[in-house]
Design a protein around this motif. Structure first.
Motif, PDB file in Angstrom:
ATOM      1  N   GLY A  94      -3.309 -25.858 -12.625  1.00 39.56           N
ATOM      2  CA  GLY A  94      -3.351 -27.169 -11.989  1.00 39.56           C
ATOM      3  C   GLY A  94      -3.498 -27.133 -10.483  1.00 39.56           C
ATOM      4  O   GLY A  94      -3.373 -28.166  -9.817  1.00 39.56           O
ATOM      5  N   VAL A  95      -3.776 -25.971  -9.893  1.00 33.29           N
ATOM      6  CA  VAL A  95      -3.882 -25.823  -8.438  1.00 33.29           C
ATOM      7  C   VAL A  95      -5.306 -25.405  -8.077  1.00 33.29           C
ATOM      8  O   VAL A  95      -5.836 -24.435  -8.628  1.00 33.29           O
ATOM      9  CB  VAL A  95      -2.886 -24.777  -7.906  1.00 33.29           C
ATOM     10  CG1 VAL A  95      -3.022 -24.620  -6.393  1.00 33.29           C
ATOM     11  CG2 VAL A  95      -1.458 -25.159  -8.283  1.00 33.29           C
ATOM     12  N   PHE A  96      -5.918 -26.140  -7.145  1.00 36.15           N
ATOM     13  CA  PHE A  96      -7.256 -25.785  -6.690  1.00 36.15           C
ATOM     14  C   PHE A  96      -7.190 -24.596  -5.738  1.00 36.15           C
ATOM     15  O   PHE A  96      -6.342 -24.538  -4.841  1.00 36.15           O
ATOM     16  CB  PHE A  96      -7.904 -26.954  -5.943  1.00 36.15           C
ATOM     17  CG  PHE A  96      -8.328 -28.087  -6.836  1.00 36.15           C
ATOM     18  CD1 PHE A  96      -9.503 -28.017  -7.563  1.00 36.15           C
ATOM     19  CD2 PHE A  96      -7.549 -29.231  -6.945  1.00 36.15           C
ATOM     20  CE1 PHE A  96      -9.906 -29.067  -8.376  1.00 36.15           C
ATOM     21  CE2 PHE A  96      -7.935 -30.280  -7.748  1.00 36.15           C
ATOM     22  CZ  PHE A  96      -9.115 -30.200  -8.473  1.00 36.15           C
ATOM     23  N   GLY A  97      -8.110 -23.656  -5.942  1.00 33.95           N
ATOM     24  CA  GLY A  97      -8.228 -22.553  -5.003  1.00 33.95           C
ATOM     25  C   GLY A  97      -8.898 -23.004  -3.715  1.00 33.95           C
ATOM     26  O   GLY A  97      -9.572 -24.034  -3.668  1.00 33.95           O
ATOM     27  N   ARG A  98      -8.727 -22.230  -2.658  1.00 30.31           N
ATOM     28  CA  ARG A  98      -9.313 -22.559  -1.370  1.00 30.31           C
ATOM     29  C   ARG A  98     -10.829 -22.409  -1.430  1.00 30.31           C
ATOM     30  O   ARG A  98     -11.347 -21.504  -2.089  1.00 30.31           O
ATOM     31  CB  ARG A  98      -8.754 -21.628  -0.286  1.00 30.31           C
ATOM     32  CG  ARG A  98      -9.134 -22.022   1.137  1.00 30.31           C
ATOM     33  CD  ARG A  98      -8.489 -21.080   2.142  1.00 30.31           C
ATOM     34  NE  ARG A  98      -9.242 -19.839   2.257  1.00 30.31           N
ATOM     35  CZ  ARG A  98     -10.266 -19.655   3.092  1.00 30.31           C
ATOM     36  NH1 ARG A  98     -10.665 -20.640   3.880  1.00 30.31           N
ATOM     37  NH2 ARG A  98     -10.895 -18.492   3.154  1.00 30.31           N
ATOM     38  N   THR A  99     -11.531 -23.298  -0.743  1.00 33.45           N
ATOM     39  CA  THR A  99     -12.987 -23.220  -0.662  1.00 33.45           C
ATOM     40  C   THR A  99     -13.422 -23.188   0.796  1.00 33.45           C
ATOM     41  O   THR A  99     -12.748 -23.739   1.666  1.00 33.45           O
ATOM     42  CB  THR A  99     -13.669 -24.410  -1.366  1.00 33.45           C
ATOM     43  OG1 THR A  99     -13.223 -25.629  -0.761  1.00 33.45           O
ATOM     44  CG2 THR A  99     -13.337 -24.429  -2.847  1.00 33.45           C
ATOM     45  N   SER A 100     -14.534 -22.524   1.043  1.00 32.11           N
ATOM     46  CA  SER A 100     -15.077 -22.441   2.395  1.00 32.11           C
ATOM     47  C   SER A 100     -16.581 -22.219   2.295  1.00 32.11           C
ATOM     48  O   SER A 100     -17.071 -21.557   1.372  1.00 32.11           O
ATOM     49  CB  SER A 100     -14.424 -21.299   3.176  1.00 32.11           C
ATOM     50  OG  SER A 100     -15.014 -21.149   4.446  1.00 32.11           O
ATOM     51  N   ALA A 101     -17.314 -22.745   3.286  1.00 29.45           N
ATOM     52  CA  ALA A 101     -18.765 -22.627   3.288  1.00 29.45           C
ATOM     53  C   ALA A 101     -19.223 -21.173   3.335  1.00 29.45           C
ATOM     54  O   ALA A 101     -20.299 -20.834   2.833  1.00 29.45           O
ATOM     55  CB  ALA A 101     -19.351 -23.398   4.470  1.00 29.45           C
ATOM     56  N   GLU A 102     -18.407 -20.283   3.899  1.00 29.90           N
ATOM     57  CA  GLU A 102     -18.816 -18.891   4.025  1.00 29.90           C
ATOM     58  C   GLU A 102     -18.937 -18.182   2.675  1.00 29.90           C
ATOM     59  O   GLU A 102     -19.608 -17.152   2.562  1.00 29.90           O
ATOM     60  CB  GLU A 102     -17.812 -18.131   4.901  1.00 29.90           C
ATOM     61  CG  GLU A 102     -16.409 -18.058   4.307  1.00 29.90           C
ATOM     62  CD  GLU A 102     -15.421 -17.371   5.234  1.00 29.90           C
ATOM     63  OE1 GLU A 102     -15.625 -16.167   5.499  1.00 29.90           O
ATOM     64  OE2 GLU A 102     -14.476 -18.046   5.679  1.00 29.90           O
ATOM     65  N   PHE A 103     -18.305 -18.736   1.641  1.00 29.84           N
ATOM     66  CA  PHE A 103     -18.349 -18.094   0.322  1.00 29.84           C
ATOM     67  C   PHE A 103     -19.394 -18.706  -0.607  1.00 29.84           C
ATOM     68  O   PHE A 103     -19.516 -18.288  -1.759  1.00 29.84           O
ATOM     69  CB  PHE A 103     -16.975 -18.179  -0.349  1.00 29.84           C
ATOM     70  CG  PHE A 103     -15.871 -17.533   0.433  1.00 29.84           C
ATOM     71  CD1 PHE A 103     -15.856 -16.158   0.624  1.00 29.84           C
ATOM     72  CD2 PHE A 103     -14.851 -18.299   0.988  1.00 29.84           C
ATOM     73  CE1 PHE A 103     -14.835 -15.552   1.349  1.00 29.84           C
ATOM     74  CE2 PHE A 103     -13.833 -17.702   1.704  1.00 29.84           C
ATOM     75  CZ  PHE A 103     -13.827 -16.323   1.893  1.00 29.84           C
ATOM     76  N   GLY A 116     -18.232 -22.567  -3.041  1.00 31.15           N
ATOM     77  CA  GLY A 116     -17.641 -21.737  -2.000  1.00 31.15           C
ATOM     78  C   GLY A 116     -16.188 -21.377  -2.270  1.00 31.15           C
ATOM     79  O   GLY A 116     -15.357 -21.353  -1.353  1.00 31.15           O
ATOM     80  N   LEU A 117     -15.857 -21.071  -3.520  1.00 27.35           N
ATOM     81  CA  LEU A 117     -14.483 -20.710  -3.880  1.00 27.35           C
ATOM     82  C   LEU A 117     -14.122 -19.339  -3.303  1.00 27.35           C
ATOM     83  O   LEU A 117     -14.874 -18.374  -3.440  1.00 27.35           O
ATOM     84  CB  LEU A 117     -14.345 -20.688  -5.401  1.00 27.35           C
ATOM     85  CG  LEU A 117     -12.950 -20.488  -5.988  1.00 27.35           C
ATOM     86  CD1 LEU A 117     -12.029 -21.643  -5.611  1.00 27.35           C
ATOM     87  CD2 LEU A 117     -13.025 -20.360  -7.504  1.00 27.35           C
ATOM     88  N   ASP A 118     -12.972 -19.266  -2.637  1.00 28.23           N
ATOM     89  CA  ASP A 118     -12.513 -18.020  -2.014  1.00 28.23           C
ATOM     90  C   ASP A 118     -12.100 -17.031  -3.105  1.00 28.23           C
ATOM     91  O   ASP A 118     -11.128 -17.264  -3.825  1.00 28.23           O
ATOM     92  CB  ASP A 118     -11.328 -18.315  -1.093  1.00 28.23           C
ATOM     93  CG  ASP A 118     -10.861 -17.087  -0.323  1.00 28.23           C
ATOM     94  OD1 ASP A 118     -11.323 -15.968  -0.618  1.00 28.23           O
ATOM     95  OD2 ASP A 118     -10.011 -17.253   0.583  1.00 28.23           O
ATOM     96  N   PRO A 119     -12.803 -15.906  -3.254  1.00 26.35           N
ATOM     97  CA  PRO A 119     -12.466 -14.945  -4.315  1.00 26.35           C
ATOM     98  C   PRO A 119     -11.142 -14.228  -4.084  1.00 26.35           C
ATOM     99  O   PRO A 119     -10.602 -13.616  -5.011  1.00 26.35           O
ATOM    100  CB  PRO A 119     -13.638 -13.958  -4.270  1.00 26.35           C
ATOM    101  CG  PRO A 119     -14.164 -14.049  -2.876  1.00 26.35           C
ATOM    102  CD  PRO A 119     -13.958 -15.471  -2.451  1.00 26.35           C
ATOM    103  N   ASN A 120     -10.609 -14.326  -2.862  1.00 24.27           N
ATOM    104  CA  ASN A 120      -9.358 -13.649  -2.545  1.00 24.27           C
ATOM    105  C   ASN A 120      -8.132 -14.538  -2.676  1.00 24.27           C
ATOM    106  O   ASN A 120      -7.006 -14.077  -2.461  1.00 24.27           O
ATOM    107  CB  ASN A 120      -9.427 -13.098  -1.106  1.00 24.27           C
ATOM    108  CG  ASN A 120     -10.578 -12.129  -0.926  1.00 24.27           C
ATOM    109  OD1 ASN A 120     -10.783 -11.238  -1.740  1.00 24.27           O
ATOM    110  ND2 ASN A 120     -11.349 -12.325   0.143  1.00 24.27           N
ATOM    111  N   ASP A 121      -8.336 -15.792  -3.010  1.00 24.33           N
ATOM    112  CA  ASP A 121      -7.213 -16.722  -3.147  1.00 24.33           C
ATOM    113  C   ASP A 121      -6.672 -16.665  -4.573  1.00 24.33           C
ATOM    114  O   ASP A 121      -7.386 -17.003  -5.522  1.00 24.33           O
ATOM    115  CB  ASP A 121      -7.676 -18.137  -2.810  1.00 24.33           C
ATOM    116  CG  ASP A 121      -6.544 -19.149  -2.864  1.00 24.33           C
ATOM    117  OD1 ASP A 121      -5.377 -18.724  -3.006  1.00 24.33           O
ATOM    118  OD2 ASP A 121      -6.821 -20.354  -2.765  1.00 24.33           O
ATOM    119  N   PRO A 122      -5.412 -16.272  -4.769  1.00 23.78           N
ATOM    120  CA  PRO A 122      -4.840 -16.174  -6.126  1.00 23.78           C
ATOM    121  C   PRO A 122      -4.891 -17.504  -6.883  1.00 23.78           C
ATOM    122  O   PRO A 122      -5.046 -17.517  -8.106  1.00 23.78           O
ATOM    123  CB  PRO A 122      -3.395 -15.732  -5.879  1.00 23.78           C
ATOM    124  CG  PRO A 122      -3.417 -15.088  -4.527  1.00 23.78           C
ATOM    125  CD  PRO A 122      -4.448 -15.823  -3.736  1.00 23.78           C
ATOM    126  N   ALA A 123      -4.754 -18.621  -6.153  1.00 22.40           N
ATOM    127  CA  ALA A 123      -4.750 -19.925  -6.818  1.00 22.40           C
ATOM    128  C   ALA A 123      -6.095 -20.260  -7.439  1.00 22.40           C
ATOM    129  O   ALA A 123      -6.188 -21.107  -8.339  1.00 22.40           O
ATOM    130  CB  ALA A 123      -4.365 -21.018  -5.826  1.00 22.40           C
TER     131      ALA A 123
END
Length: 336
Positions: free
Chosen positions: A132-141, A150-157
């Protein structure tokens, strides 16, 4: 937020409107219907008055122009009546519907959340996964192939988050909370069959919420919208439909299989319809390949017509099964 489901035949079109499978949509349809009737009355009344004036005050020999304003109470009463009716529409219908739709979001513990990210020319959807938790997103990914949001592959969530391009999966009977944004230009997130529309603006995240009526699953909608068509119909009318059952010619050869459409273009479709007609098949039962879709209601570029997404609705068990099948698979590095 209290939401009361409305009993309906999901396949039935309203007055000049597509079918409505949302809980709140009947209020919007009611307002649209009242406004149209009101405008029809004004149109007819003013039209009659206009014709009367053209006839009554037409140029005639010996006629004299009157340069002083005409004094009368009828026009004043009419203007006051129109103003009062408009106030009733605004205060009694429009504002309460808007307040319920925009000022009373469902509690976080009760709602199902999804992010919708528009871009030229597709809709990207981000689901939070079982936690139920969204992972972090960023344009760099951002990767146009495998990571469109752009989902951060290093974010556990974000390890269990689900990404889909052109597919919006929703449970029925539960408040849906869609967080809408855009990567590039202004788009408009529009679901006609759920009376939902909201602009997607770059740099902003704007939420909308709604609820799909109980029982309005994709499979139920397909069954409800099954129709019988003559094989003399135009392909264009049936281009998004599929056959409900197998259709065979006199020798037993399958001409149109269950689940098969008539073809991708006019030439293929007309040829298939002719083949069915020549086989002695006068009518065919067909249903929409998928009756629900998200469209873009804002002209966003030269391929605006492609900006669509299919919607799939499920009961609780069906949605859980989809979540299980769609979640990212963990790779066991010991296999390499």
């Amino acid at each position: 937020m209290e939401l009361l489901a409305q009993a309906t035949d999901f396949g039935v079109y309203g007055r000049w409107t597509p079918p409505d499978i949302s809980v709140h949509g009947h209020k919007i349809d009611q307002l649209i219907t009242i406004v149209h009737y009101f405008m029809a009355v004004l149109f007819v009344a003013w039209g009659i008055f206009f014709v009367y004036c053209l006839t009554r005050f037409r140029a005639r020999p010996g006629g004299r122009a009157e340069y002083h304003p005409v004094k009368g109470k009828t026009s004043k009463y009419a203007e006051v009546g129109v103003a009062i009716f408009e106030a009733i529409l605004l205060l009694g219908f429009s504002m309460p519907a808007w307040a319920e739709y925009k000022n009373d979001p469902p509690a976080k513990a009760e709602r199902y959340e999804v992010r919708a990210i528009g871009e030229q020319f597709q809709w990207n959807f981000h689901y939070p996964g079982p936690d139920g938790v969204f992972g972090r997103t960023s344009a760099e990914f951002i990767d146009t192939v495998g990571n469109t949001i752009g989902l951060d592959p290093n974010d556990p969530a974000g390890k269990d988050d689900i990404q889909k391009v052109g597919e919006l999966h929703l449970p029925v009977g539960k408040p849906i909370y869609v967080r809408i944004t855009s990567k590039d230009v202004i788009h408009s997130f529009d679901i006609p069959t759920m009376r939902v529309k909201q602009d997607a603006i770059p740099g902003m995240e704007i939420p909308v919420w709604f609820q799909v009526q109980e029982g309005a699953t994709t499979e139920n909608l397909k069954r409800t919208m099954t129709e019988e068509f003559a094989t003399t119909k135009s392909w264009y009318r049936l281009r998004h439909h599929v056959a409900v059952e197998d259709y065979r010619d006199r020798s037993g050869q399958v001409v149109l299989a269950a689940g098969e459409g008539l073809g991708l273009n006019l030439k293929m479709g007309e040829a298939k319809l002719k083949q069915l007609h020549d086989a002695g098949i006068a009518t065919i039962k067909m249903q929409p390949a998928n009756p629900l879709e998200v469209v873009c209601a804002q002209l966003c570029g030269n391929s605006h017509f492609k900006m669509k997404a299919q919607i799939y609705t499920y009961d609780e068990a069906g949605y859980a099964a989809w979540m299980e099948s769609a979640k990212p698979q963990e790779v066991d590095m010991g296999d390499f």
